[in-house]
Design a protein around this motif. Structure first.
Motif, mmCIF file in Angstrom:
data_model
loop_
_atom_site.group_PDB
_atom_site.id
_atom_site.type_symbol
_atom_site.label_atom_id
_atom_site.label_comp_id
_atom_site.label_asym_id
_atom_site.label_seq_id
_atom_site.Cartn_x
_atom_site.Cartn_y
_atom_site.Cartn_z
ATOM 1 N N ARG A 132 0.812 -1.207 0.000
ATOM 2 C CA ARG A 132 0.000 0.000 0.000
ATOM 3 C C ARG A 132 0.850 1.263 0.000
ATOM 4 N NH1 ARG A 132 -4.611 -1.619 4.564
ATOM 5 N NH2 ARG A 132 -5.768 -3.133 3.245
ATOM 6 N N PHE A 133 2.010 1.184 0.659
ATOM 7 C CA PHE A 133 2.871 2.356 0.799
ATOM 8 C C PHE A 133 3.491 2.757 -0.533
ATOM 9 C CE2 PHE A 133 7.117 4.145 1.434
ATOM 10 C CZ PHE A 133 6.830 5.227 2.252
ATOM 11 N N ILE A 134 3.875 1.781 -1.345
ATOM 12 C CA ILE A 134 4.613 2.066 -2.582
ATOM 13 C C ILE A 134 3.871 3.039 -3.497
ATOM 14 C CG2 ILE A 134 5.467 1.019 -4.733
ATOM 15 C CD1 ILE A 134 6.362 -1.387 -3.048
ATOM 16 N N PRO A 135 2.570 2.849 -3.787
ATOM 17 C CA PRO A 135 1.898 3.808 -4.684
ATOM 18 C C PRO A 135 1.370 5.063 -3.983
ATOM 19 C CG PRO A 135 0.412 1.995 -4.189
ATOM 20 C CD PRO A 135 1.708 1.693 -3.490
ATOM 21 N N GLN A 136 1.366 5.094 -2.644
ATOM 22 C CA GLN A 136 0.817 6.251 -1.934
ATOM 23 C C GLN A 136 1.701 7.483 -2.123
ATOM 24 O OE1 GLN A 136 0.255 5.169 2.167
ATOM 25 N NE2 GLN A 136 -1.678 4.125 1.805
ATOM 26 N N GLY A 137 1.096 8.592 -2.465
ATOM 27 C CA GLY A 137 1.837 9.839 -2.637
ATOM 28 C C GLY A 137 2.743 9.863 -3.844
ATOM 29 N N CYS A 138 2.575 8.895 -4.731
ATOM 30 C CA CYS A 138 3.434 8.824 -5.917
ATOM 31 C C CYS A 138 3.009 9.874 -6.942
ATOM 32 C CB CYS A 138 3.353 7.420 -6.513
ATOM 33 S SG CYS A 138 4.428 7.167 -7.917
ATOM 34 N N ILE A 139 3.970 10.664 -7.424
ATOM 35 C CA ILE A 139 3.634 11.720 -8.399
ATOM 36 C C ILE A 139 3.939 11.289 -9.835
ATOM 37 C CG2 ILE A 139 3.835 13.643 -6.787
ATOM 38 C CD1 ILE A 139 6.679 14.056 -7.681
ATOM 39 N N TRP A 140 4.837 10.339 -9.992
ATOM 40 C CA TRP A 140 5.049 9.768 -11.318
ATOM 41 C C TRP A 140 5.698 8.390 -11.198
ATOM 42 C CZ3 TRP A 140 10.105 8.661 -12.142
ATOM 43 C CH2 TRP A 140 11.082 9.492 -11.579
ATOM 44 N N ILE A 149 10.098 2.562 -11.228
ATOM 45 C CA ILE A 149 10.562 3.615 -10.325
ATOM 46 C C ILE A 149 9.365 4.468 -9.903
ATOM 47 C CG2 ILE A 149 12.088 5.610 -10.046
ATOM 48 C CD1 ILE A 149 13.828 4.384 -12.281
ATOM 49 N N TYR A 150 9.151 4.564 -8.575
ATOM 50 C CA TYR A 150 8.060 5.363 -8.012
ATOM 51 C C TYR A 150 8.655 6.594 -7.340
ATOM 52 C CZ TYR A 150 5.138 1.192 -8.562
ATOM 53 O OH TYR A 150 4.455 0.108 -9.066
ATOM 54 N N TYR A 154 6.381 13.368 -0.904
ATOM 55 C CA TYR A 154 6.826 13.691 0.450
ATOM 56 C C TYR A 154 8.173 13.030 0.744
ATOM 57 C CZ TYR A 154 4.445 9.210 1.028
ATOM 58 O OH TYR A 154 4.012 7.926 0.865
ATOM 59 N N PRO A 155 8.939 13.602 1.701
ATOM 60 C CA PRO A 155 10.273 13.059 2.011
ATOM 61 C C PRO A 155 10.192 11.644 2.577
ATOM 62 C CG PRO A 155 9.985 15.263 2.948
ATOM 63 C CD PRO A 155 8.633 14.807 2.487
ATOM 64 N N THR A 156 10.938 10.751 2.009
ATOM 65 C CA THR A 156 11.052 9.380 2.510
ATOM 66 C C THR A 156 12.386 8.818 2.065
ATOM 67 O OG1 THR A 156 10.017 7.188 2.557
ATOM 68 C CG2 THR A 156 9.919 8.378 0.479
ATOM 69 N N ALA A 157 12.931 7.932 2.859
ATOM 70 C CA ALA A 157 14.195 7.294 2.484
ATOM 71 C C ALA A 157 13.972 6.390 1.275
ATOM 72 C CB ALA A 157 14.745 6.493 3.653
ATOM 73 N N ILE A 166 11.667 3.009 -4.804
ATOM 74 C CA ILE A 166 10.901 4.144 -4.295
ATOM 75 C C ILE A 166 11.893 5.231 -3.924
ATOM 76 C CG2 ILE A 166 9.498 4.975 -2.360
ATOM 77 C CD1 ILE A 166 9.240 1.433 -3.825
ATOM 78 N N ILE A 167 11.669 6.431 -4.429
ATOM 79 C CA ILE A 167 12.573 7.556 -4.187
ATOM 80 C C ILE A 167 11.740 8.817 -4.024
ATOM 81 C CG2 ILE A 167 12.886 7.982 -6.672
ATOM 82 C CD1 ILE A 167 15.768 8.827 -6.032
ATOM 83 N N SER A 168 12.171 9.723 -3.142
ATOM 84 C CA SER A 168 11.451 10.983 -2.956
ATOM 85 C C SER A 168 11.812 11.947 -4.083
ATOM 86 C CB SER A 168 11.802 11.606 -1.601
ATOM 87 O OG SER A 168 13.140 12.043 -1.594
#
Length: 289
Positions: A132-140, A149-150, A154-157, A166-168
């Motif tokens: 659930r976390f991987i696609p949450q807040g994803c902008i592209w 690549i997601y 928002y800031p995340t490690a 997953i990258i911010s």
């Protein structure tokens, strides 16, 4: 009715024997794991042969479950007991049947199963949270060389899982190439499969402190191996080490299954990179001489 009671007693006895056999197998497996791991910790843990060390940890986990199942003729000694023949006379009504009792091995086995079930449920819940976390807040989302690549707003490690990175947005704009290259190293080395196998062993050996020590070592080796893979691709060593120090305090998602770019072993990673460089240089000079 009396015959049925005897059958139930025999059934309970057989069940108890099976539980005891399973408990003995688990204990043997834990002992094997400790016997394999302690030499590794004493002599191999600080070596820079990262892939060899990784395979050693994975192999000892497999062997700890396989060896207790094997029977070695030179090790097993059959012992026979000559029991005296007992003749019981009298009325059958006077024979008292044993009362059902709860044995210590049964209690320990139930406690073990409770711990395994709890950890299994916890791992499943964590996997669901991760999905659930991987696609949450994803902008592209971008696909590159079979890797998804997601980019999160928002800031995340940054971290990787299977063929997903997953990258911010901030990390992507400032150090996107380096971070993505490191996470690709985890994917190329198939570290996520290691974490799945490690989770299975944790569920079965949750009571054994050795498996939690192996968990820390295996995760550290993953980082060393990914760092080495990235530097072999041509990344500048000093610039990368400075980036690790800069990102050491980044917010980290709490998932035990993932490989994170920012973690608490920055110092060890830098030491291992420099130690690997020293070994390579020494071998180079020896060849010249």
């Amino acid at each position: 009715g009396r015959g049925n009671r005897r059958t139930d007693t025999n059934g309970k006895g057989g069940k108890r024997v099976k539980m005891e056999e399973h408990l003995i197998y688990i204990i043997k497996s834990a002992i094997c794991l400790a016997a394999f791991y302690l030499p590794f910790r004493l002599w191999l843990r600080e070596e820079t042969f990262f892939r060899t060390n990784r395979y050693a940890l994975l192999g000892m986990m497999i062997l700890s479950f396989v060896l207790p199942l094997l029977r070695f003729p030179w090790f097993i000694q059959e012992t026979t007991f000559n029991l005296p023949e007992i003749i019981i006379t009298g009325k059958s009504e006077n024979i008292t049947e044993p009362h059902s009792t709860i044995h210590g091995a049964t209690i320990i086995m139930y406690l073990y199963l409770l711990g395994s079930i709890y950890l299994f449920i916890k791992k499943i819940c964590e996997w669901i949270r991760l999905k659930r976390f991987i696609p949450q807040g994803c902008i592209w989302i971008h696909k590159e060389e079979g890797i998804q690549i997601y980019c999160h707003a928002y800031p995340t490690a940054s971290f990787s899982w299977m063929n997903q990175i997953i990258i911010s947005e901030k990390d992507y704009q400032e150090n996107g190439y380096t971070i993505l290259l490191h996470e690709k190293g985890h994917i190329q080395c198939h570290h996520s499969w290691d974490m799945i196998w490690l989770s299975c062993v944790q569920i079965l050996q949750w009571f054994n402190p050795i498996i939690w020590m192996i968990s820390k070592d295996l995760q550290a080796i993953h980082e060393y191996e990914a760092d080495q893979w990235m530097i072999n691709q041509g990344e500048d060593r000093m610039a990368y080490q400075m980036l690790l120090i800069e990102k050491a305090s980044a917010t980290q998602p709490t998932f035990s299954l993932i490989n994170q770019f920012h973690n608490s072993i920055i110092r060890s990673r830098i030491q291992m990179m420099n130690q690997s460089l020293w070994i390579v240089m020494s071998m180079f000079y020896l060849r010249i001489l």
